[in-house]
Design a protein around this motif. Structure first.
Motif, PDB file in Angstrom:
ATOM      1  N   TYR A 132      69.197 -17.884  67.543  1.00 13.04           N
ATOM      2  CA  TYR A 132      69.633 -16.551  67.947  1.00 13.04           C
ATOM      3  C   TYR A 132      69.671 -15.603  66.758  1.00 13.04           C
ATOM      4  O   TYR A 132      69.374 -14.416  66.888  1.00 13.04           O
ATOM      5  N   THR A 150      76.286 -16.092  80.954  1.00 12.54           N
ATOM      6  CA  THR A 150      74.989 -15.423  80.907  1.00 12.54           C
ATOM      7  C   THR A 150      75.080 -14.046  81.559  1.00 12.54           C
ATOM      8  O   THR A 150      74.567 -13.060  81.027  1.00 12.54           O
ATOM      9  N   ARG A 186      66.187 -12.188  71.911  1.00 13.72           N
ATOM     10  CA  ARG A 186      67.401 -12.992  71.716  1.00 13.72           C
ATOM     11  C   ARG A 186      68.090 -13.237  73.062  1.00 13.72           C
ATOM     12  O   ARG A 186      68.509 -14.351  73.358  1.00 13.72           O
ATOM     13  N   THR A 187      68.164 -12.197  73.869  1.00 16.36           N
ATOM     14  CA  THR A 187      68.776 -12.336  75.190  1.00 16.36           C
ATOM     15  C   THR A 187      67.953 -13.284  76.059  1.00 16.36           C
ATOM     16  O   THR A 187      68.513 -14.123  76.771  1.00 16.36           O
ATOM     17  N   TRP A 225      74.996  -8.404  73.936  1.00 16.26           N
ATOM     18  CA  TRP A 225      75.062  -9.603  73.101  1.00 16.26           C
ATOM     19  C   TRP A 225      76.422  -9.791  72.438  1.00 16.26           C
ATOM     20  O   TRP A 225      76.881 -10.913  72.248  1.00 16.26           O
ATOM     21  N   ARG A 234      78.891 -12.180  74.099  1.00 16.27           N
ATOM     22  CA  ARG A 234      78.420 -13.533  74.419  1.00 16.27           C
ATOM     23  C   ARG A 234      79.540 -14.554  74.306  1.00 16.27           C
ATOM     24  O   ARG A 234      79.686 -15.436  75.135  1.00 16.27           O
ATOM     25  N   VAL A 258      76.678 -11.506  79.262  1.00 15.55           N
ATOM     26  CA  VAL A 258      75.764 -10.958  78.255  1.00 15.55           C
ATOM     27  C   VAL A 258      74.833  -9.929  78.892  1.00 15.55           C
ATOM     28  O   VAL A 258      74.591  -8.866  78.311  1.00 15.55           O
ATOM     29  N   LEU A 259      74.337 -10.215  80.066  1.00 14.62           N
ATOM     30  CA  LEU A 259      73.434  -9.273  80.728  1.00 14.62           C
ATOM     31  C   LEU A 259      74.138  -7.961  81.068  1.00 14.62           C
ATOM     32  O   LEU A 259      73.539  -6.894  80.997  1.00 14.62           O
ATOM     33  N   GLN A 282      65.852  -7.957  73.086  1.00 15.77           N
ATOM     34  CA  GLN A 282      65.489  -8.645  74.332  1.00 15.77           C
ATOM     35  C   GLN A 282      65.073 -10.092  74.111  1.00 15.77           C
ATOM     36  O   GLN A 282      65.363 -10.952  74.939  1.00 15.77           O
TER      37      GLN A 282
END
Length: 176
Positions: free
Chosen positions: A84, A155, A92-93, A163, A166, A158-159, A90
């Motif tokens: 990471y 998840t 990393r995500t 980030w 997280r 994070v979306l 994007q």
């Protein structure tokens, strides 16, 4: 989409509260049973409480899996962070999404296999309490499903929030 995130957060919150309750109750039970067994062992010639050898083996898996659920929810479980750190934005995500999807799939397979083994182990019973030997396997199965759900929630966090959200570890939740 907001309702989806709200529902995911609510479900994850319920799971976290349940896991905390399981840790508290099972931790107290383990402490009481072990302490009572030691006291009886030293105060009597009977050698301890007969059920005290079996009960911790049945409770301990619930204690451990609840801790794993909490760690997965908070992002405190083992992870490979260096990947990471090498990515940004994007990519990393997307790496997190792929890694979490693999993790969810693996935990769901583990849950299924633990259930299969539990059905086999259920034919045997503990000698004193006569409880099925499947209890620990069901703890693993249920815990693996709960880890999958909180991983999906992490998840989604994070979306939705980015980030920087997280991890959900708070300083007061980290033991040194």
């Amino acid at each position: 989409m907001s309702r989806f995130y709200s529902a995911v957060d609510l479900i994850a919150g319920i799971i976290v509260a349940f896991a905390r309750l399981v840790i508290i109750v099972s931790g107290i039970a383990l402490t009481l049973v072990t302490t009572a067994n030691v006291a009886v062992r030293y105060l009597s010639a009977s050698g301890g409480l007969s059920f005290a050898q079996e009960l911790p083996m049945l409770i301990f898996p619930w204690f451990i899996i609840a801790g794993i659920v909490l760690a997965a929810h908070a992002g405190g479980h083992m992870a490979v962070e260096w990947l990471y750190d090498k990515l940004a934005g994007q990519s990393r995500t997307m790496a997190l999404i792929v890694a979490n999807a693999i993790s969810v799939a693996a935990f769901l397979v583990l849950a299924y296999q633990a259930t299969v083994v539990a059905e086999i182990a259920g034919a045997e019973h503990s000698p004193v309490l006569q409880l099925p030997n499947s209890i620990g396997y069901y703890a693993l199965s249920i815990g693996a499903v709960l880890v999958s759900i909180v991983t999906v929630a992490a998840t989604a966090r994070v979306l939705r929030l980015g980030w920087d959200h997280r991890l959900e570890l708070k300083p007061e939740e980290v033991a040194l």
